[in-house]
Design an enzyme around this catalytic site. Structure first.
Site, PDB file in Angstrom:
ATOM      1  N   GLY A  81       0.780  -1.384  -0.020  1.00  0.00           N
ATOM      2  CA  GLY A  81      -0.017  -0.157   0.000  1.00  0.00           C
ATOM      3  C   GLY A  81       0.779   1.352  -0.133  1.00  0.00           C
ATOM      4  O   GLY A  81       0.337   2.473  -0.406  1.00  0.00           O
ATOM      5  N   ASP A  82       2.146   1.093   0.436  1.00  0.00           N
ATOM      6  CA  ASP A  82       2.876   2.360   0.479  1.00  0.00           C
ATOM      7  C   ASP A  82       4.413   1.839   0.110  1.00  0.00           C
ATOM      8  O   ASP A  82       5.352   2.249   0.926  1.00  0.00           O
ATOM      9  CB  ASP A  82       2.795   3.224   1.764  1.00  0.00           C
ATOM     10  CG  ASP A  82       3.416   4.460   1.619  1.00  0.00           C
ATOM     11  OD1 ASP A  82       3.717   4.916   0.531  1.00  0.00           O
ATOM     12  OD2 ASP A  82       3.586   5.140   2.737  1.00  0.00           O
ATOM     13  N   PHE A  83       4.476   1.387  -1.125  1.00  0.00           N
ATOM     14  CA  PHE A  83       5.634   0.699  -1.251  1.00  0.00           C
ATOM     15  C   PHE A  83       6.646   1.405  -2.040  1.00  0.00           C
ATOM     16  O   PHE A  83       6.325   1.958  -3.266  1.00  0.00           O
ATOM     17  CB  PHE A  83       5.355  -0.613  -2.093  1.00  0.00           C
ATOM     18  CG  PHE A  83       6.516  -1.551  -2.679  1.00  0.00           C
ATOM     19  CD1 PHE A  83       6.929  -2.414  -1.375  1.00  0.00           C
ATOM     20  CD2 PHE A  83       7.194  -1.633  -3.557  1.00  0.00           C
ATOM     21  CE1 PHE A  83       7.922  -3.413  -1.560  1.00  0.00           C
ATOM     22  CE2 PHE A  83       8.146  -2.462  -3.838  1.00  0.00           C
ATOM     23  CZ  PHE A  83       8.629  -3.451  -2.802  1.00  0.00           C
ATOM     24  N   ASN A  98      10.562   2.873   2.308  1.00  0.00           N
ATOM     25  CA  ASN A  98      10.022   1.940   3.147  1.00  0.00           C
ATOM     26  C   ASN A  98      10.535   0.653   3.210  1.00  0.00           C
ATOM     27  O   ASN A  98       9.926  -0.270   3.658  1.00  0.00           O
ATOM     28  CB  ASN A  98       8.567   2.021   2.911  1.00  0.00           C
ATOM     29  CG  ASN A  98       7.772   3.094   3.641  1.00  0.00           C
ATOM     30  OD1 ASN A  98       7.950   3.554   4.766  1.00  0.00           O
ATOM     31  ND2 ASN A  98       6.455   3.329   3.349  1.00  0.00           N
TER      32      ASN A  98
END
Length: 238
Positions: free
Chosen positions: A147-149, A153
């Site tokens: 989802g927030d790749f 991260n």
């Protein structure tokens, strides 16, 4: 911090860039507590529990919205590596995270519609094309995605790299690729050939080229509207 007291933790200074959560080191671990209203991270603990250290930091303890996880080192992320090496690692990490699952995770498509409505109100010029592509996609709900790749991260942990800070949803795997395309923070998507090489690497791992490009337009409409011209070009024949 109630969780820190309950678990007997001694906390260090909170990490920078922790805008949606309280995140602080606790020895060899990290305590993360989501702020109220952070619905995107609703099932972060469930996802970390499922992954069990394979592709993501390992969940050590949890209580309500408080998570204690393995400590990876902020700043030692994929943005420090050569382009092709970083992309290869990202593809490997993502492939470990993508799992065919169901409950308790939620489909992302309804949220995307809401985010596009907000972007339309803010004048994003990509929204009409994004809505058209979303209607044609018939988004899937079989894959758990991060989802927030992106580069910042995916951190080094010992001799491997692992993902942190998931915003887990059920979606197409291709949903995860756009955020990697417009990162790290210094990247403005001005190097079309670099972007194409990144897309090709994910396609080689089994993803669909057209769906990657469609999701880049869709997510770009509300996350990177300032890159509208460069993002739109990715959806057009070369």
């Amino acid at each position: 911090m109630e969780a820190a007291r309950e678990w007997g933790l001694e906390l260090g200074e909170p990490f920078a860039f922790s805008n949606a959560s309280y995140v602080a080191p606790a020895g060899e671990a990290v305590l993360k507590v989501a702020w109220g209203g952070d619905t995107e991270s609703l099932h972060e603990g469930d996802a970390l529990e499922l992954w069990n250290g394979d592709g993501a930091v390992r969940l050590l303890r949890r209580s309500a919205c408080a998570l204690l996880v393995e400590r990876a080192v902020p700043g030692d992320d994929l943005s420090a590596l050569p382009e092709d090496e970083a992309t290869a690692i990202a593809v490997d990490v993502a492939s470990r995270l993508w799992r065919r699952v169901g409950s308790p995770f939620r489909p992302v498509a309804p949220e995307v519609q809401r985010w596009l409505d907000t972007a339309a109100g803010e004048g994003s010029e990509l929204v009409p094309l994004a809505r058209e592509l979303l209607a044609e996609l018939h988004p899937g709900t079989e894959w758990l995605v991060h989802g927030d790749f992106h580069h910042h991260n995916i951190l080094r942990l010992g001799d491997r790299f692992v993902a942190i800070d998931p915003k887990p949803y059920l979606a197409d795997r291709e949903y995860d690729v756009p955020s990697f395309l417009w990162n790290p923070r210094s990247n403005r998507m001005e190097d079309r050939e670099k972007t194409e090489r990144r897309i090709a690497a994910f396609v080689a791992a089994g993803l669909d080229d057209l769906r990657i490009r469609a999701w880049t337009v869709i997510r770009g409409a509300y996350l990177r509207p300032e890159y509208a011209e460069r993002i739109r070009a990715l959806a057009e024949p070369r």
